[in-house]
Write a protein that holds these residues in place. Structure first.
Motif, mmCIF file in Angstrom:
data_model
loop_
_atom_site.group_PDB
_atom_site.id
_atom_site.type_symbol
_atom_site.label_atom_id
_atom_site.label_comp_id
_atom_site.label_asym_id
_atom_site.label_seq_id
_atom_site.Cartn_x
_atom_site.Cartn_y
_atom_site.Cartn_z
ATOM 1 N N LYS A 58 0.421 -24.014 -23.674
ATOM 2 C CA LYS A 58 1.488 -24.287 -24.646
ATOM 3 C C LYS A 58 1.516 -23.235 -25.727
ATOM 4 O O LYS A 58 2.567 -22.952 -26.304
ATOM 5 N N GLY A 59 0.346 -22.661 -26.021
ATOM 6 C CA GLY A 59 0.277 -21.643 -27.054
ATOM 7 C C GLY A 59 -0.884 -20.699 -26.811
ATOM 8 O O GLY A 59 -1.894 -21.080 -26.202
ATOM 9 N N TRP A 96 -7.830 -27.802 -26.421
ATOM 10 C CA TRP A 96 -7.982 -26.463 -26.991
ATOM 11 C C TRP A 96 -9.138 -25.737 -26.310
ATOM 12 O O TRP A 96 -10.295 -26.136 -26.456
ATOM 13 N N THR A 110 6.705 -20.841 -25.099
ATOM 14 C CA THR A 110 5.278 -20.718 -25.399
ATOM 15 C C THR A 110 5.083 -20.045 -26.753
ATOM 16 O O THR A 110 5.661 -18.992 -27.028
ATOM 17 N N HIS A 136 -4.026 -25.426 -24.928
ATOM 18 C CA HIS A 136 -3.843 -24.290 -25.831
ATOM 19 C C HIS A 136 -4.960 -23.286 -25.551
ATOM 20 O O HIS A 136 -6.104 -23.684 -25.322
ATOM 21 N N GLU A 162 -3.161 -31.531 -24.216
ATOM 22 C CA GLU A 162 -3.109 -30.427 -25.177
ATOM 23 C C GLU A 162 -4.507 -30.046 -25.671
ATOM 24 O O GLU A 162 -4.741 -29.830 -26.866
#
Length: 296
Positions: free
Chosen positions: A199-200, A131, A248, A169, A129
């Protein structure tokens, strides 16, 4: 805890324990960024890292809430060699065995020196995860931003993460291409996000801050900011072209944005409708302002 200079973390990591393993930014040359201007890049001694992990392990909060996630500081911990990152994860597991996810800011230029096997080892060790400041998927705009790699480097990095089954992300910047480039920027950015879905997706309006190189470009007329109207229209173009999984997360909830549009991609049409409603109801004078004019 050892914290050096400016400390930054994504809003969603507000309650994640912060562990400094580097400080400053090893690249620190993006045209829009001033985050680490006052902090020269450096690598934390492993002894300090271990001491901080021990301090985190003694936190009273662990008695009622497991510490399952740790966020590594600062600008780009993944510039560290794979061996050093694995030493850090071993120390975390030694003192805080319940940690499941080790996350951090990362740049695609960091991944140029990581092999697929490196990424698989890091994923197995708990790194996940990450960034990424993706900013844009447009090759020319990316070159202008001086992110330390090119669009092919982006795809190489995404391929490595995909091979390691590592989640990420994506932070993107609306208006970063300047006036008149919103549609092409949105379409190209959607293309790279669709290639290996994050994921985002987190949208930020481009802020022109002194003394960034972008600030002086704007003052010379070499960069013309987008208006609030163009930024909202760019979000519509982006959402229309995204083909991400329903789960998402999409958010333009950061304080630099005019309106907060947050939801899952399953509600894409509702988010588009909210932006269109804002375009219809916000005072046209405000819509046709730039962030620069509002700030003044």
């Amino acid at each position: 805890m050892h914290y050096t200079g400016e400390v930054y973390r994504p809003p969603l990591e507000a309650y994640t324990p912060l562990l400094e393993v580097t400080y400053g930014c090893s690249h620190n040359d993006c045209v829009f960024c001033t985050m680490y201007n006052n902090t020269p890049f450096g690598i934390s001694p492993l002894k300090e890292v271990e001491d901080d992990i021990i301090e985190l392990a003694s936190s009273p909060s662990r008695t009622y809430r497991p510490m399952e996630r740790i966020y590594l500081l600062n600008g780009d911990p993944f510039v560290l060699k794979t061996e050093r990152l694995l030493e850090i994860s071993d120390l975390i597991k030694k003192y805080i065995p319940e940690v499941k996810t080790i996350t951090a800011y990362c740049s695609f230029y960091n991944l140029e020196n990581k092999s697929v096997e490196d990424m698989k080892k890091l994923k197995e060790a708990g790194y996940n995860e990450l960034w990424f400041g993706v900013e844009t998927g447009n090759p020319e705009i990316l070159k202008f931003l001086n992110k330390g790699t090119d669009i092919e480097g982006y795809y190489r990095g995404l391929d490595k993460m995909k091979s390691a089954n590592m989640d990420y992300h994506a932070i993107i910047m609306q208006g970063v291409g300047g006036k008149g480039k919103s549609k092409e920027n949105a379409i190209d950015t959607a293309k790279i996000l669709n290639y290996y879905p994050p994921k985002g997706v987190y949208v930020m309006s481009t802020s022109v801050i002194e003394p960034s190189p972008l600030y002086y470009m704007r003052e010379k007329g070499e960069f013309v900011e987008t208006t609030n109207r163009e930024n909202l229209e760019e979000q519509i173009f982006l959402l229309e072209n995204l083909t991400l999984p329903d789960e998402t997360l999409y958010s333009s909830g950061h304080m630099v944005n005019m309106i907060n549009v947050t939801g899952y991609m399953s509600d894409k049409d509702k988010m588009i409708d909210k932006i269109k409603y804002a375009l219809e109801t916000i005072d046209p004078k405000v819509l046709d302002m730039t962030n620069q004019k509002i700030a003044r």
